[in-house]
Design a protein around this motif. Structure first.
Motif, short mmCIF file in Angstrom:
data_model
loop_
_atom_site.label_atom_id
_atom_site.label_comp_id
_atom_site.label_asym_id
_atom_site.label_seq_id
_atom_site.Cartn_x
_atom_site.Cartn_y
_atom_site.Cartn_z
N SER A 143 0.82 -1.21 0.00
CA SER A 143 0.00 0.00 0.00
C SER A 143 0.86 1.26 0.00
N TRP A 144 0.29 2.32 -0.53
CA TRP A 144 0.85 3.67 -0.43
C TRP A 144 2.35 3.70 -0.78
N VAL A 145 2.68 3.22 -1.96
CA VAL A 145 4.09 3.07 -2.37
C VAL A 145 4.73 4.43 -2.63
N VAL A 146 5.91 4.64 -2.06
CA VAL A 146 6.63 5.91 -2.22
C VAL A 146 8.10 5.65 -2.48
N SER A 147 8.74 6.59 -3.16
CA SER A 147 10.16 6.48 -3.46
C SER A 147 10.65 7.82 -4.00
N ALA A 148 11.91 7.86 -4.38
CA ALA A 148 12.48 9.05 -5.01
C ALA A 148 12.20 9.06 -6.51
N HIS A 149 11.50 8.04 -7.01
CA HIS A 149 11.28 7.90 -8.45
C HIS A 149 9.82 8.13 -8.80
N GLY A 150 9.58 8.55 -10.01
CA GLY A 150 8.22 8.62 -10.54
C GLY A 150 7.31 9.56 -9.78
N LYS A 151 6.01 9.28 -9.87
CA LYS A 151 5.00 10.10 -9.22
C LYS A 151 4.49 9.38 -7.98
N ASN A 152 4.52 10.05 -6.84
CA ASN A 152 3.98 9.47 -5.62
C ASN A 152 3.70 10.58 -4.61
N PHE A 153 3.11 10.23 -3.50
CA PHE A 153 2.65 11.22 -2.51
C PHE A 153 3.79 12.05 -1.96
N VAL A 154 4.93 11.43 -1.68
CA VAL A 154 6.05 12.19 -1.12
C VAL A 154 6.49 13.29 -2.08
N GLN A 173 -8.43 8.73 5.90
CA GLN A 173 -7.96 7.52 5.23
C GLN A 173 -6.65 7.11 5.90
N ILE A 174 -6.63 5.89 6.43
CA ILE A 174 -5.51 5.42 7.25
C ILE A 174 -4.85 4.22 6.59
N GLY A 175 -3.52 4.23 6.56
CA GLY A 175 -2.80 3.09 5.99
C GLY A 175 -1.33 3.14 6.31
N GLY A 176 -0.57 2.28 5.66
CA GLY A 176 0.86 2.18 5.90
C GLY A 176 1.65 2.59 4.67
N PRO A 177 2.27 3.76 4.68
CA PRO A 177 3.16 4.13 3.57
C PRO A 177 4.29 3.11 3.46
N THR A 178 4.61 2.71 2.23
CA THR A 178 5.59 1.64 2.04
C THR A 178 6.67 2.07 1.05
N PRO A 179 7.90 2.26 1.50
CA PRO A 179 8.99 2.61 0.58
C PRO A 179 9.22 1.52 -0.45
N ALA A 180 9.38 1.91 -1.70
CA ALA A 180 9.58 0.94 -2.78
C ALA A 180 10.84 0.12 -2.56
N THR A 203 -0.69 -15.84 -0.16
CA THR A 203 -0.95 -14.41 -0.23
C THR A 203 -0.47 -13.76 1.04
N TYR A 204 0.30 -12.69 0.91
CA TYR A 204 0.93 -12.04 2.05
C TYR A 204 0.74 -10.53 1.97
N HIS A 205 0.83 -9.91 3.15
CA HIS A 205 0.71 -8.46 3.22
C HIS A 205 2.04 -7.84 3.64
N PHE A 206 2.31 -6.66 3.10
CA PHE A 206 3.57 -5.97 3.42
C PHE A 206 3.34 -4.47 3.27
N SER A 207 3.30 -3.78 4.41
CA SER A 207 3.13 -2.33 4.38
C SER A 207 3.96 -1.69 5.49
N GLY A 208 4.25 -0.42 5.31
CA GLY A 208 5.08 0.29 6.28
C GLY A 208 4.36 0.53 7.60
N ALA A 209 5.14 0.73 8.64
CA ALA A 209 4.61 1.00 9.97
C ALA A 209 5.23 2.30 10.50
N PRO A 210 4.49 2.99 11.38
CA PRO A 210 3.15 2.71 11.87
C PRO A 210 2.08 3.19 10.90
N ASP A 211 0.86 2.68 11.07
CA ASP A 211 -0.24 3.16 10.26
C ASP A 211 -0.49 4.64 10.57
#
Length: 280
Positions: A143-154, A173-180, A203-211
């Motif tokens: 969820s909420w993928v972010v990085s120094a590349h492309g278009k993202n929330f950061v 809206q609550i979630g876990g930002p996740t660095p690419a 099937t597995y989940h992987f998201s950044g913490a904390p929410d």
């Protein structure tokens, strides 16, 4: 040899940093609107496949659901079938948008799915296609993928924060930002495990913490970037979009920890790394 579908996206670029010896296929080499052509790209020397390609234009998907479904479901299904036929492990990235975002509890991997829009439906169909192929695989929802590349929330917040003294940002809206970069590392680790332990398919989940809310995430971005831009909380209803967003994107990642030993990454540390990675 690891084959990565994707070359210029956020996760693909981070995979290239961590596994430069892998083979990366961009759009010129693998057209994801052509399932058979992509499936034919899997050579005899491939030992694992990571699919880092997706149609991710959430709002645009409302008018292009057929195209989104080809890219997010039909082509991954064709790739998965070749992998299954050859016993090649496949790591396929999926999304929190397969859920309806109801309630406040984190969604477990086996929680009922109920996507709110076309993008989520296309990704859910992709999951079904990968599972249906019957080969060794890991569907990694993030969820909420972010990085120094492309278009993202950061990057959006940084651009706006440099030119404005206040911004309104959705706070319900609550979630876990996740660095690419963390997603890339997880994909590589999971692919390695599946080669020796295909029984860990699932099937597995992987998201950044904390929410966190988008608004509080924005505040942390401004603080770490030392930008004097105030963040004003607003409800999602004040920022209407063609596609409905999940209110609750919390994800239960405990099975990813127990099966692969991969903990949730601290997105605050990841944010610091992203900021240092941006060009001056």
């Amino acid at each position: 040899m690891i084959l990565v579908f994707g070359k210029t996206g956020q996760v693909a670029r981070e995979l290239a940093r961590r596994a430069p010896e892998a083979r990366f296929l961009g759009r010129g080499a693998a057209d994801f609107t052509d399932p058979a052509a992509c499936a034919a790209c899997i050579g005899d020397d491939v030992t694992a496949v990571i699919n880092a390609v997706a149609y991710t234009a959430v709002d645009q998907a409302e008018d292009q659901e057929a195209l989104a479904t080809v890219i997010n479901a039909d082509t991954p299904g064709a790739i998965a079938q070749v992998c299954a036929d050859r016993g090649i492990p496949l790591v396929h990235i999926s999304t929190d948008y397969v859920f309806d975002g109801a309630g406040n509890a984190p969604f477990a991997p086996d929680a009922p799915t109920a996507p709110l829009g076309a993008y989520g439906r296309s990704k859910l169909a992709g999951e079904a296609a990968v599972r249906g192929a019957g080969g060794p695989h890991a569907i990694l929802r993030t969820s909420w993928v972010v990085s120094a590349h492309g278009k993202n929330f950061v990057k959006t917040m940084l651009a706006l924060g440099q030119s404005r003294d206040r911004l309104t940002v959705v706070a319900d809206q609550i979630g876990g930002p996740t660095p690419a970069g963390d997603i890339a590392a997880a994909c590589l680790a999971i692919a390695a495990v599946l080669q020796d332990a295909p029984e860990k398919t699932g099937t597995y989940h992987f998201s950044g913490a904390p929410d966190v809310s988008w608004a509080d995430f924005a505040r942390q971005i401004m603080a770490q970037a030392e930008l004097a831009c105030d963040i004003i909380d607003i409800p999602g209803s004040d920022y209407p979009t063609p596609a409905q967003r999940p209110g609750n994107s919390r994800m239960d990642c405990t099975t990813t920890v127990s099966v692969f030993g991969i903990p949730r990454p601290d997105w605050r540390r990841g944010l610091a790394a992203i900021l240092s990675d941006l060009p001056d």
